[in-house]
Design a protein around this motif. Structure first.
Motif, PDB file in Angstrom:
ATOM      1  N   LEU A 122       0.720  -1.185   0.263  1.00  0.00           N
ATOM      2  CA  LEU A 122       0.064  -0.141  -0.025  1.00  0.00           C
ATOM      3  C   LEU A 122       0.702   1.269   0.230  1.00  0.00           C
ATOM      4  CD1 LEU A 122      -2.837  -1.198   2.613  1.00  0.00           C
ATOM      5  CD2 LEU A 122      -3.067  -0.567   0.156  1.00  0.00           C
ATOM      6  N   THR A 123       0.957   1.794  -0.858  1.00  0.00           N
ATOM      7  CA  THR A 123       1.832   3.089  -1.412  1.00  0.00           C
ATOM      8  C   THR A 123       1.128   4.333  -1.523  1.00  0.00           C
ATOM      9  OG1 THR A 123       2.107   2.760  -3.530  1.00  0.00           O
ATOM     10  CG2 THR A 123       3.567   1.406  -2.003  1.00  0.00           C
ATOM     11  N   HIS A 124       1.944   5.300  -1.755  1.00  0.00           N
ATOM     12  CA  HIS A 124       1.343   6.748  -2.501  1.00  0.00           C
ATOM     13  C   HIS A 124       0.336   6.343  -3.529  1.00  0.00           C
ATOM     14  CE1 HIS A 124       0.956  11.064  -2.816  1.00  0.00           C
ATOM     15  NE2 HIS A 124       1.512  10.923  -4.076  1.00  0.00           N
ATOM     16  N   GLU A 125       0.553   5.391  -4.339  1.00  0.00           N
ATOM     17  CA  GLU A 125      -0.082   5.319  -5.799  1.00  0.00           C
ATOM     18  C   GLU A 125      -1.053   4.487  -5.668  1.00  0.00           C
ATOM     19  OE1 GLU A 125       4.080   6.769  -6.172  1.00  0.00           O
ATOM     20  OE2 GLU A 125       3.462   4.803  -5.372  1.00  0.00           O
ATOM     21  N   THR A 126      -1.443   3.757  -4.280  1.00  0.00           N
ATOM     22  CA  THR A 126      -2.439   2.849  -4.364  1.00  0.00           C
ATOM     23  C   THR A 126      -3.807   3.400  -5.120  1.00  0.00           C
ATOM     24  OG1 THR A 126      -1.677   1.889  -2.315  1.00  0.00           O
ATOM     25  CG2 THR A 126      -4.147   1.632  -2.663  1.00  0.00           C
ATOM     26  N   LEU A 127      -4.631   4.461  -4.733  1.00  0.00           N
ATOM     27  CA  LEU A 127      -5.727   4.917  -5.261  1.00  0.00           C
ATOM     28  C   LEU A 127      -5.341   4.958  -6.913  1.00  0.00           C
ATOM     29  CD1 LEU A 127      -6.707   7.469  -2.701  1.00  0.00           C
ATOM     30  CD2 LEU A 127      -7.408   5.025  -2.907  1.00  0.00           C
ATOM     31  N   LEU A 128      -4.281   5.424  -7.343  1.00  0.00           N
ATOM     32  CA  LEU A 128      -4.148   5.463  -8.623  1.00  0.00           C
ATOM     33  C   LEU A 128      -3.992   4.086  -9.426  1.00  0.00           C
ATOM     34  CD1 LEU A 128      -3.250   7.209 -11.140  1.00  0.00           C
ATOM     35  CD2 LEU A 128      -1.117   6.781 -10.519  1.00  0.00           C
ATOM     36  N   PHE A 140      -4.810  -5.526  -2.936  1.00  0.00           N
ATOM     37  CA  PHE A 140      -3.640  -4.911  -2.418  1.00  0.00           C
ATOM     38  C   PHE A 140      -3.311  -6.131  -1.157  1.00  0.00           C
ATOM     39  CE2 PHE A 140      -5.464  -1.511  -4.599  1.00  0.00           C
ATOM     40  CZ  PHE A 140      -4.473  -0.674  -5.011  1.00  0.00           C
ATOM     41  N   VAL A 141      -2.032  -6.250  -1.100  1.00  0.00           N
ATOM     42  CA  VAL A 141      -1.385  -6.988   0.146  1.00  0.00           C
ATOM     43  C   VAL A 141      -0.263  -6.227   0.897  1.00  0.00           C
ATOM     44  CG1 VAL A 141      -0.219  -9.028   0.431  1.00  0.00           C
ATOM     45  CG2 VAL A 141      -1.815  -9.226  -1.173  1.00  0.00           C
ATOM     46  N   ASP A 142      -0.336  -5.984   2.057  1.00  0.00           N
ATOM     47  CA  ASP A 142       0.541  -5.090   2.755  1.00  0.00           C
ATOM     48  C   ASP A 142       0.905  -5.881   3.851  1.00  0.00           C
ATOM     49  OD1 ASP A 142       1.512  -2.138   2.855  1.00  0.00           O
ATOM     50  OD2 ASP A 142       1.024  -2.359   4.825  1.00  0.00           O
ATOM     51  N   GLU A 143       2.210  -5.445   4.460  1.00  0.00           N
ATOM     52  CA  GLU A 143       2.686  -5.953   5.804  1.00  0.00           C
ATOM     53  C   GLU A 143       1.953  -5.619   7.050  1.00  0.00           C
ATOM     54  OE1 GLU A 143       6.821  -4.532   6.288  1.00  0.00           O
ATOM     55  OE2 GLU A 143       6.473  -3.290   4.492  1.00  0.00           O
ATOM     56  N   TYR A 150      -6.851   0.577   8.180  1.00  0.00           N
ATOM     57  CA  TYR A 150      -7.140   1.843   8.117  1.00  0.00           C
ATOM     58  C   TYR A 150      -7.408   2.377   6.693  1.00  0.00           C
ATOM     59  CZ  TYR A 150      -6.032   7.045   7.885  1.00  0.00           C
ATOM     60  OH  TYR A 150      -6.131   8.143   7.871  1.00  0.00           O
ATOM     61  N   PHE A 151      -6.661   1.958   5.892  1.00  0.00           N
ATOM     62  CA  PHE A 151      -6.860   2.400   4.509  1.00  0.00           C
ATOM     63  C   PHE A 151      -8.200   1.857   3.896  1.00  0.00           C
ATOM     64  CE2 PHE A 151      -5.849   3.232   0.004  1.00  0.00           C
ATOM     65  CZ  PHE A 151      -4.969   4.180  -0.078  1.00  0.00           C
ATOM     66  N   GLU A 152      -8.730   0.664   4.303  1.00  0.00           N
ATOM     67  CA  GLU A 152     -10.028   0.137   3.904  1.00  0.00           C
ATOM     68  C   GLU A 152     -11.309   0.911   4.349  1.00  0.00           C
ATOM     69  OE1 GLU A 152     -10.319  -4.474   2.409  1.00  0.00           O
ATOM     70  OE2 GLU A 152     -10.121  -4.156   4.494  1.00  0.00           O
ATOM     71  N   GLU A 153     -10.871   1.338   5.415  1.00  0.00           N
ATOM     72  CA  GLU A 153     -11.888   2.359   6.346  1.00  0.00           C
ATOM     73  C   GLU A 153     -11.916   3.612   5.636  1.00  0.00           C
ATOM     74  OE1 GLU A 153     -12.721   4.138  10.815  1.00  0.00           O
ATOM     75  OE2 GLU A 153     -11.148   2.731  10.608  1.00  0.00           O
ATOM     76  N   GLU A 157     -13.704   1.271  -1.233  1.00  0.00           N
ATOM     77  CA  GLU A 157     -13.711   0.718  -2.509  1.00  0.00           C
ATOM     78  C   GLU A 157     -12.462  -0.163  -2.759  1.00  0.00           C
ATOM     79  OE1 GLU A 157     -11.760   4.691  -3.320  1.00  0.00           O
ATOM     80  OE2 GLU A 157     -13.289   3.909  -1.931  1.00  0.00           O
ATOM     81  N   VAL A 158     -11.624   0.032  -1.789  1.00  0.00           N
ATOM     82  CA  VAL A 158     -10.075  -0.717  -2.036  1.00  0.00           C
ATOM     83  C   VAL A 158     -10.224  -1.990  -1.144  1.00  0.00           C
ATOM     84  CG1 VAL A 158      -7.605  -0.720  -1.185  1.00  0.00           C
ATOM     85  CG2 VAL A 158      -8.782   1.540  -2.222  1.00  0.00           C
ATOM     86  N   ASP A 159      -9.668  -3.068  -1.812  1.00  0.00           N
ATOM     87  CA  ASP A 159      -9.711  -4.344  -1.289  1.00  0.00           C
ATOM     88  C   ASP A 159      -8.215  -4.718  -0.940  1.00  0.00           C
ATOM     89  OD1 ASP A 159     -10.525  -6.962  -0.479  1.00  0.00           O
ATOM     90  OD2 ASP A 159     -10.791  -7.841  -2.681  1.00  0.00           O
ATOM     91  N   ALA A 160      -8.053  -4.509   0.394  1.00  0.00           N
ATOM     92  CA  ALA A 160      -6.538  -4.804   0.832  1.00  0.00           C
ATOM     93  C   ALA A 160      -6.568  -5.891   2.159  1.00  0.00           C
ATOM     94  CB  ALA A 160      -6.174  -3.575   1.605  1.00  0.00           C
ATOM     95  N   TYR A 161      -5.404  -6.720   2.044  1.00  0.00           N
ATOM     96  CA  TYR A 161      -5.270  -7.674   3.174  1.00  0.00           C
ATOM     97  C   TYR A 161      -3.758  -7.654   3.515  1.00  0.00           C
ATOM     98  CZ  TYR A 161      -9.145  -9.732   0.530  1.00  0.00           C
ATOM     99  OH  TYR A 161     -10.378 -10.062  -0.261  1.00  0.00           O
ATOM    100  N   ASP A 162      -3.712  -7.967   4.733  1.00  0.00           N
ATOM    101  CA  ASP A 162      -2.259  -8.114   5.372  1.00  0.00           C
ATOM    102  C   ASP A 162      -1.511  -9.281   5.450  1.00  0.00           C
ATOM    103  OD1 ASP A 162      -4.408  -8.433   7.629  1.00  0.00           O
ATOM    104  OD2 ASP A 162      -2.626  -8.995   8.546  1.00  0.00           O
TER     105      ASP A 162
END
Length: 322
Positions: A122-128, A140-143, A150-153, A157-162
């Motif tokens: 998950l970076t500065h470009e995620t929404l892009l 998206f997969v993040d450590e 937080y990003f999903e909250e 619309e973003v689908d992220a997993y850790d």
């Protein structure tokens, strides 16, 4: 009231009724017609004065969202969030350079629709990335578990997993050696990583992630700037396996590695994605295109590729190949 009484006298006076005869009846009819015409003219003139003429009101062209012309549809939430994000944070220090963004955008542009896009980090470009893959599937997969939540909250619309990485960048050589030893078993190039015990295989993502035929994979995480950081050995290895293990869709997968100038990204990219599959590289990006492989494949790269990878130096990665 006075006018009303006179009208009643003309129409109902007994003298007129007694006289009878055709002439009297015609006179009565003519006077009644004039009276009604006068009243109608008076009413129409009054309405015209009090109510100025207005253009006719036409019904809306689109009665439901399904009838909307594409040019009139509202922007998707992901596009709106992207525009806001870059307006308020345009001076953000750690962001990808334009030529590197264009490499990802070009790969997504060549992707058959709908495109399946997997991003490590998950970076500065995620929404892009989410916006560029409009109408496609982006995961998206993040450590960082808390940042992913937080990003999903903030952006539903973003689908992220850790993912909880257990590796260290300083252990790269030992981990690569273990993959080579297990290339016919747990660390096979073609397999379902959900059931794998390979040290570099990521096997704790939701089950459905392993069932998707990914068309583009971007490796921009986890962190790897210091020896004890997780490093990107696992994400690069996993990207290579997912690309070779596709069961449907396009037989090719674009795998793009950011920070390709660093040792871990360069060595693991050449080891698991293979220089023979590299279509372009810059100081920051390594772009590979992998083909779906036979399930009985046990080699990641050809012998020639492994020799070249071993002898390669960081300076060789700044060139661009077609």
């Amino acid at each position: 009231m006075k006018n009303n009484n006179n009208t009643k006298l003309i129409l109902l006076h007994p003298y007129i009724q007694k006289q009878g005869g055709p002439n009297r009846l015609w006179l009565l009819a003519f006077v009644s017609f004039l009276t009604l015409a006068f009243l109608a003219t008076l009413i129409y003139s009054r309405d015209s004065i009090l109510s100025p003429s207005l253009p006719p009101v036409s019904s809306p062209s689109y009665n439901s969202p399904a009838d909307h012309h594409p040019d009139h549809l509202p922007l998707p939430a992901s596009v709106v969030n992207t525009l806001i994000h870059y307006v308020i944070r345009s001076n953000y220090t750690y962001h990808m350079l334009q030529p590197d963004i264009e490499i990802v955008a070009d790969a997504l542009g060549k992707c058959p629709a709908p495109c399946n896009f997997l991003v490590f980090g998950l970076t500065h470009e995620t929404l892009l990335w989410k916006a560029l893959n409009h109408n496609g599937r982006t995961v998206f997969v993040d450590e960082n578990r808390y940042y992913a939540a937080y990003f999903e909250e903030q952006h539903p619309e973003v689908d992220a997993y850790d993912v909880q990485y257990t590796t260290k960048a300083s252990e790269m050589k030992e981990l690569i050696a273990s993959v080579k030893e297990q290339s016919r078993n747990e660390c096979r190039p073609v397999q379902n990583l959900l059931f794998s015990e390979c040290k570099l295989g990521i096997n704790d993502l939701p089950n459905h992630v392993y069932d998707v035929d990914w068309d583009v994979i971007l490796v921009d995480g986890p962190s790897g700037e210091w020896p004890d950081a997780p490093g990107r050995m696992s994400s690069i290895f996993t990207a290579g396996v997912l690309a070779r293990s596709k069961k449907g869709g396009s037989p090719r997968t674009h795998v793009i590695v950011h920070d390709y100038y660093r040792d871990v990204e360069r060595v693991c990219g050449d080891e698991f994605l293979c220089r023979e599959n590299r279509v372009a590289s810059t100081n920051m990006m390594g772009h590979f295109v992998l083909k779906r492989a036979d399930p009985n494949t046990f080699e990641f790269c050809s012998k020639h590729n492994r020799t070249a990878s071993t002898d390669a130096s960081p300076a060789t990665t700044t060139s661009t190949s077609s």
